[in-house]
Design an enzyme around this catalytic site. Structure first.
Site, PDB file in Angstrom:
ATOM      1  CG  LEU A 508      43.025  38.906  59.775  1.00 14.82           C
ATOM      2  CD1 LEU A 508      41.635  38.354  60.006  1.00 14.82           C
ATOM      3  CD2 LEU A 508      44.060  37.826  60.019  1.00 14.82           C
ATOM      4  N   GLY A 509      43.887  41.655  56.180  1.00  9.88           N
ATOM      5  CA  GLY A 509      43.787  41.985  54.768  1.00  9.88           C
ATOM      6  C   GLY A 509      43.188  43.356  54.572  1.00  9.88           C
ATOM      7  N   GLY A 511      40.445  45.616  52.131  1.00  7.41           N
ATOM      8  CA  GLY A 511      39.367  45.571  51.148  1.00  7.41           C
ATOM      9  C   GLY A 511      39.123  46.942  50.592  1.00  7.41           C
ATOM     10  N   GLY A 512      38.153  47.044  49.719  1.00 11.29           N
ATOM     11  CA  GLY A 512      37.867  48.296  49.049  1.00 11.29           C
ATOM     12  C   GLY A 512      37.526  49.416  50.007  1.00 11.29           C
ATOM     13  CG  PHE A 513      33.867  49.571  51.928  1.00  7.06           C
ATOM     14  CD1 PHE A 513      33.311  49.275  53.157  1.00  7.06           C
ATOM     15  CD2 PHE A 513      33.432  48.877  50.806  1.00  7.06           C
ATOM     16  CE1 PHE A 513      32.329  48.310  53.265  1.00  7.06           C
ATOM     17  CE2 PHE A 513      32.452  47.902  50.912  1.00  7.06           C
ATOM     18  CZ  PHE A 513      31.901  47.618  52.144  1.00  7.06           C
ATOM     19  CB  VAL A 516      39.754  42.291  57.460  1.00  6.14           C
ATOM     20  CG1 VAL A 516      39.180  41.238  58.372  1.00  6.14           C
ATOM     21  CG2 VAL A 516      38.727  42.712  56.432  1.00  6.14           C
ATOM     22  CE  LYS A 530      34.646  45.774  54.806  1.00  2.00           C
ATOM     23  NZ  LYS A 530      35.814  46.188  54.103  1.00  2.00           N
ATOM     24  CG  ASP A 627      33.851  40.053  44.164  1.00  2.00           C
ATOM     25  OD1 ASP A 627      34.350  39.551  43.123  1.00  2.00           O
ATOM     26  OD2 ASP A 627      34.505  40.727  44.969  1.00  2.00           O
TER      27      ASP A 627
END
Ligand SMILES: *[C@@H]1O[C@H](CO)[C@@H](O)[C@H](O)[C@H]1NC(C)=O
Ligand SMILES: *[C@@H]1O[C@H](CO)[C@@H](O)[C@H](O)[C@H]1NC(C)=O
Ligand SMILES: *[C@@H]1O[C@H](CO)[C@@H](O)[C@H](O)[C@H]1NC(C)=O
Ligand SMILES: *[C@@H]1O[C@H](CO)[C@@H](O)[C@H](O)[C@H]1NC(C)=O
Ligand SMILES: *[C@@H]1O[C@H](CO)[C@@H](O)[C@H](O)[C@H]1NC(C)=O
Ligand SMILES: *[C@@H]1O[C@H](CO)[C@@H](O)[C@H](O)[C@H]1NC(C)=O
Ligand SMILES: *[C@@H]1O[C@H](CO)[C@@H](O)[C@H](O)[C@H]1NC(C)=O
Length: 820
Positions: A508-509, A511-513, A516, A530, A627
Site C-alpha cells: 500500500l505504501g 514509510g520511513g522504517f 505497508v 506495516k 506529523d
C-alpha cells in the site's frame, strides 16, 4: 536342411524384432507378469482392458525424476491418480517395474536396487499384476478379477485421488486405514501437508487434516449428505456409500455413467474437491470444494461459537456465541481472535429445569465426542440428554423419514456454522435461568433505546455546557474511550500469508522504517500490515514501547492498531484497513474530490479536531503527534477520518514543550515556524498543522502550489490575502461549490487561519478549536499567518532552508494508505 535352419533362425529373429517393436511402441496389454517387466527405457505402459486407465513411468511437472503412476488414458492433460514410489523417485529412465516370484510388485533401478516394493507376498503360483478399468492396480493369482484373489491392490494405498469404487476409511478386520495425502508440489508427488481421513471416534466423519490439526470437517453423514458440505446429493450422476458396521467404517462413491471421469482430489493447498472431467472445457470442474469460506475453517469460532458468513457482508463479526454462552475472553473476541470460544453465562441447572433451544440450518458440531443410539427417537433423545448434565446438545443421526436416531454431544460443541440451505437441526441445552429469548431481546432493545436517549441528551448537555464554560473544559470526546487492553500478538506466518507473503501487489505504501501491505485474514477481515524493515535502526525495545503506547490510544478518530507480531526478526504492526485510503488521495484529485461534498468534509474536519483533542488532553497520556498532514488522515468506509502514523509522536513532559534540536522531523508546510526553525514543539505545533490541513480540506489545494495573482504565496498567504479582501468564498474548492454551507465554511477558514498564527500563544487550543467548530461562539480575528511565503522564496534564505533538507529525507513516516 541348412537353408531351413537358416530360415527358421530368420523367423525367430524376425519375430523378435516385431515383438520388441510392438513392445517399444506402446503397451503389453493390461498385465505385468513374472516374465514381462515394465521398462522405462522402452517407454512401456499397460492400459486397462476398457482403455480407461494407463500405468507407466512419468515425470511430474518440471521434474525429470521418474515415477510409476496411473493416469486416465483418454484425458489429454495427463492426470495422475496414483503414484507407487511417491517419495522415492528413480533418477533416470533405468527403472523397471516387475513382479517377483513371491507376488510382490517391485520397482528396481539400473543397478537392480529395489526402490519400491508392494510388499505383498504369498506362495501363489504365477501371480500377475493387472490394471483394472476402475484404475485399480491389483496383484492376483487366478484368472478372475475377484477381490478374494487379490494379494494386493493400489486402492488400498491411495495417493491424492479417490476414484469411484475406492474406499476411504477403516477396515476393522485388517486394521487398514486408507486416506488421501496431498502431493508436495506439482513437481513432486511425495506426501504433502494435508490428508483426508475418516475419523472413527463418536459418529464417524470425514476430516481434512494438516499434520494432526483438523483444517476442515465434512461432518457426519446424515443419510443424504455430509452435514458439513453443501454438496448437492440431488445430483443423480453419482452415489455415495457410507458404511458403518462391525467390519468397516468407510465411505466410497460410484458414478452412474462409468465413461464420465470423476474423482475426489486433495489438492496441494488442502482443498478436497469433488471434480469431474469436462470434454468441453478440457478441464477438471469442481462440484464442490470443501473449504469455500472463512466459516469452513475448523473450529474458527472456538467451543460453543457459531460461524455465520452472512454477518461479514453486514460488516459484523462472523462468530457469535450460542444462546446462553458468552465470549470467554471478550477483548480477544472483539479483536477477532475467536479461538477460545464461549463459556456458559449461567451454569446448567442439571435436571432442574434446563431446556433446549432449537437451531436450524446448521452444520452440526464435531461428532467425535458423541454418544448415539440409532434406535431412539427425538423425544427419547431429549429426555436422555436432559438427565445427563454432560450432554450439551442432541439431534437426529439421520434426517431421512423425518429424523432417525439420537446423538448427544458429551464434549464441547465445536465447529458450528450456519448454512443458507441444507442445514440441520440442533437442540442446544440452556440453563433454566436464561430467560426466554423474545423477552431478553425486548430487554436488550429497551436498554439500547434507553442508552441512546441518554447518550443524545448527554451530548446536548455537553455542547450547552461547552459554550458556557471556559474553553479549556473537556468537551465531547470521552464518550468513545474504551478500556485499555494488552495488544494481541499475531502469528507471523499467519500475517505473512494474509499479505501473500508481502507480495508487491499487496503493497500500500512505503514509510520511513518499513512498508505497508494490505492483508486479508482467514476470517476475511482486511488489515493493513506495516513491516519494519530489517535494517531499521529502531531496536526491538523501542518498537515495543511504541507499540504499547499506540495500543493505549483508542478513539473513533484514530486508526486502530489491532495487534503486532514480533518473531524471528520480523516486526509487524497490524492496523485496521481503511478502504478509502488517505485524505490527500481524495481532496487533491480533480475527479475523486467530487466524492467529498461539504457535509463530508465538515465531518472530516470535526473528526480530525476531536482526534487531536483526544491525543492532547483526553487520553491518559498527553501526546503530540508531530506529523499531522493529509496523507496521515485515513478514511473509513463511511468517510470518517482516522489519524494515523504515530511514528513521530511524543508523550508530553511536564514543561508542555519539548526541545529536540538534534532532529527536526515532520513535513514541510505543516510544520510550525518555531518547530521548523528552532526545533521546539508543543501541543500548539499540532494546532498549526491542523490549521494547514483544514485550509487544504476547504480549498482542495496543497500548501505548496501556484496561487494567482502572487505566485510566491503559499496556501496560507493566499487564504490570508482573500480574508483581508473579504473574498474568502474564492478559496473554496470547486468540488464543494454546490454543497457548502456558507457560514460553516467561512467559520472553518477563519479557524484555520487562527491555527496557523506564527506565535504559538496566539493559536487556540484544540479544545477551543472543537468548541469553535461546534458552536456559534464569536471567533477572534486572525493575524497574518506564519510561513505564508512559498518555499521557493524561502530557499534563497540559506539560514532556514537547511532545516528542511536534512530532515525531510530521513523522516520516519508510517503510511497506511497508498501513496498517491
Ligand atoms: C521414449 O520416449 C522418449 C521421449 O518421447 C524418446 O526420446 C525415446 O527415444 C523413446 N525411447 C524408445 C526406446 O522408444
Ligand atoms: C520370497 O519369499 C521367500 C520366503 O518368504 C524369501 O526367502 C525370498 O527372499 C522371497 N523372494 C523375493 C524375491 O523377495
Ligand atoms: C515394504 O517394506 C519395506 C521394508 O519393510 C519398507 O521399507 C517399505 O516402505 C514397504 N513398502 C511399502 C509400499 O509399504
Ligand atoms: C455416458 O457418457 C458419455 C460421455 O459423456 C455419453 O456419450 C454416453 O451417452 C453416456 N451414457 C449414458 C448411458 O448416459
Ligand atoms: C507445506 O508446509 C510447509 C511448512 O509449513 C510449507 O513451507 C509449504 O509451502 C507447504 N506446502 C504447500 C503445498 O502448501
Ligand atoms: C488442460 O490443458 C488445457 C489446454 O492446454 C489447459 O487449458 C487446461 O488448464 C489443462 N487442464 C489441467 C487440469 O491441467
Ligand atoms: C452421561 O453420559 C456419559 C456418556 O454416555 C456417561 O459416561 C456418563 O456416565 C453419564 N453421566 C450420568 C450422570 O449419567
Amino acid at each position: 536342411m541348412r537353408g531351413l535352419i537358416y530360415s527358421g533362425e530368420a523367423i525367430i529373429f524376425l519375430s523378435c524384432i516385431i515383438f520388441s517393436t510392438l513392445v517399444a511402441n506402446s503397451s503389453a496389454g493390461d498385465t505385468i507378469s513374472a516374465k514381462q517387466g515394465l521398462r522405462d527405457d522402452m517407454n512401456l505402459t499397460i492400459v486397462s482392458a476398457g482403455g480407461m486407465f494407463e500405468l507407466g513411468f512419468f515425470s511430474p511437472g518440471h521434474s525429470t525424476n521418474r515415477y510409476i503412476g496411473i493416469w486416465y488414458k483418454n484425458i489429454a492433460n495427463r492426470t495422475v491418480v496414483w503414484v507407487a514410489n511417491r517419495g522415492i523417485p528413480v533418477r533416470d529412465n533405468s527403472g523397471v517395474l516387475r513382479i517377483n516370484v513371491n507376488g510382490s510388485l517391485v520397482l528396481v533401478d539400473g543397478s537392480d536396487l529395489v526402490i519400491w516394493s508392494s510388499n505383498s507376498s504369498s506362495s501363489a503360483v504365477n501371480p500377475v499384476a493387472q490394471l483394472l478399468d476402475s484404475g485399480n492396480l491389483v496383484v492376483k493369482y487366478g484368472k478372475e478379477a475377484d477381490p478374494v484373489n487379490f494379494l494386493w491392490q493400489s486402492f488400498d494405498h491411495p495417493t491424492d485421488s479417490l476414484l469411484p469404487g475406492m474406499k476411504l476409511g477403516w477396515d476393522l478386520v485388517t486394521g487398514l486405514n486408507t486416506y488421501l495425502t496431498s502431493w508436495k508440489s506439482a513437481d513432486d508427488p511425495s506426501p504433502g501437508n494435508y490428508t483426508t481421513r475418516v475419523n472413527r471416534n463418536g459418529i464417524p466423519q470425514l476430516l481434512v487434516l494438516r499434520g494432526t490439526n483438523v483444517q476442515f470437517r465434512f461432518g457426519p453423514w446424515d443419510g443424504v449428505q455430509f452435514s458439513g458440505s453443501s454438496l448437492s446429493i440431488l445430483d443423480l450422476s453419482f452415489n455415495v456409500f457410507p458404511v458403518y458396521n462391525q467390519k468397516e467404517i468407510t465411505v466410497s462413491f460410484d458414478v452412474v455413467n462409468s465413461s464420465i471421469a470423476m474423482r475426489v482430489v486433495l489438492k496441494l493447498s488442502g482443498e478436497a474437491q469433488f471434480v469431474r472431467w469436462s470434454d468441453a472445457t478440457q478441464n477438471w470442474e469442481a462440484y464442490s470444494t470443501a473449504e469455500r469460506d472463512a466459516c469452513d475453517r475448523y473450529a474458527l469460532c472456538g467451543p460453543y461459537g457459531s460461524c455465520n458468513i452472512a454477518q461479514a457482508q453486514l460488516g459484523k463479526s462472523i462468530c457469535g456465541c450460542l444462546k446462553g454462552y458468552q465470549p470467554k475472553y471478550p477483548e480477544k473476541w472483539r479483536l477477532t481472535d475467536w479461538s477460545d470460544g464461549c463459556v456458559l453465562k449461567t451454569p446448567f441447572g442439571c435436571g432442574t429445569g434446563d431446556r433446549f433451544v432449537r437451531y436450524s440450518g446448521l452444520k452440526l458440531p464435531d461428532t467425535s465426542r458423541t454418544w448415539f443410539n440409532p434406535n431412539m427417537n427425538l423425544e427419547e433423545c431429549e429426555s436422555t440428554c436432559i438427565k445427563n448434565c454432560s450432554c450439551k446438545a442432541y439431534s437426529n443421526i439421520d434426517i431421512r423419514e423425518g429424523g432417525i436416531g439420537c446423538m448427544m454431544w458429551i464434549g464441547d460443541l465445536i465447529d458450528i456454522r450456519n448454512y443458507r440451505e441444507n442445514g440441520l437441526d440442533l437442540y442446544v441445552r440452556i440453563s433454566a435461568r436464561v430467560r426466554n429469548i423474545s423477552i431478553s431481546l425486548l430487554v436488550v432493545l429497551t436498554v439500547l433505546v434507553g442508552l441512546y436517549v441518554i447518550h443524545a441528551l448527554r451530548k446536548r448537555m455537553r455542547r450547552i455546557r461547552g459554550i458556557v464554560l471556559l474553553p479549556q473544559e473537556r468537551i465531547g470526546t470521552t464518550e468513545n474511550d474504551e478500556p485499555y487492553f494488552d495488544l494481541p500478538l499475531f502469528d507471523v506466518m499467519l500475517i505473512a500469508k494474509s499479505t501473500n507473503f508481502f507480495s508487491p501487489k499487496n503493497k500500500l505504501g512505503e514509510g520511513g522504517f518499513g512498508s505497508v501491505y494490505k492483508g486479508t485474514l482467514d476470517n476475511g477481515q482486511e488489515v493493513a500490515v506495516k513491516r519494519l524493515s530489517k535494517d531499521s535502526k529502531q531496536g526491538i525495545n523501542e518498537f515495543k514501547t511504541e507499540v504499547s503506547f499506540i495500543a493505549k490510544l483508542q478513539h473513533r478518530n484514530l486508526v486502530r492498531l489491532l495487534g503486532c507480531s514480533i518473531e524471528e526478526g520480523e516486526m509487524l504492526l497490524i492496523y485496521e484497513y481503511m478502504p478509502n485510503k488517505s485524505l490527500d488521495s481524495l481532496i487533491f484529485d480533480k475527479e475523486l474530490s467530487k466524492s467529498l461534498d461539504w457535509p463530508k468534509r465538515y465531518n472530516i474536519i470535526n473528526g480530525i479536531a476531536r482526534g487531536i483533542l483526544y491525543l492532547h488532553q483526553d487520553s491518559a497520556l498527553r501526546i503530540i503527534h508531530r506529523d499531522l498532514k493529509a496523507s496521515n488522515i485515513l478514511l473509513d468506509r463511511e468517510m470518517n477520518p482516522k489519524i494515523s502514523d504515530f511514528g513521530m509522536a511524543r508523550i508530553l513532559g511536564g514543561s508542555g514543550r519539548i526541545t529536540n534540536t538534534t532532529k527536526v522531523v515532520g513535513t514541510f508546510g505543516y510544520m510550525s515556524p518555531e518547530y521548523a526553525l528552532d526545533g521546539i514543539f508543543s501541543l500548539k505545533s499540532d494546532v498549526y498543522s491542523f490549521g494547514v490541513l483544514l485550509l487544504e480540506i476547504v480549498s482542495g489545494r496543497r500548501m505548496k502550489g501556484f496561487y494567482d495573482p502572487d505566485p510566491n504565496l503559499n496556501l496560507l498567504g493566499h487564504a490570508w490575502r482573500l480574508y483581508q479582501e473579504g473574498n474568502l468564498v474564492n478559496l473554496i474548492s470547486s468540488a464543494i461549490v454546490e454543497s457548502y454551507d456558507e457560514s460553516e465554511v467561512l467559520r472553518s477558514i477563519q479557524i484555520g487561519l487562527l491555527c496557523v498564527q506564527p506565535y504559538p500563544e496566539d493559536r487556540p487550543t484544540m479544545s477551543f478549536v472543537v468548541l469553535m467548530l461546534s458552536s456559534n461562539i464569536e471567533l477572534p480575528s486572525p493575524k497574518q499567518p506564519g510561513f505564508f511565503i512559498d518555499r521557493k522564496a524561502q530557499e534563497s534564505d540559506s539560514s532556514s532552508s537547511q532545516y528542511f533538507d536534512i530532515s525531510l529525507s530521513k523522516r520516519l513516516t508510517m503510511q497506511i494508505a497508498p501513496l498517491s
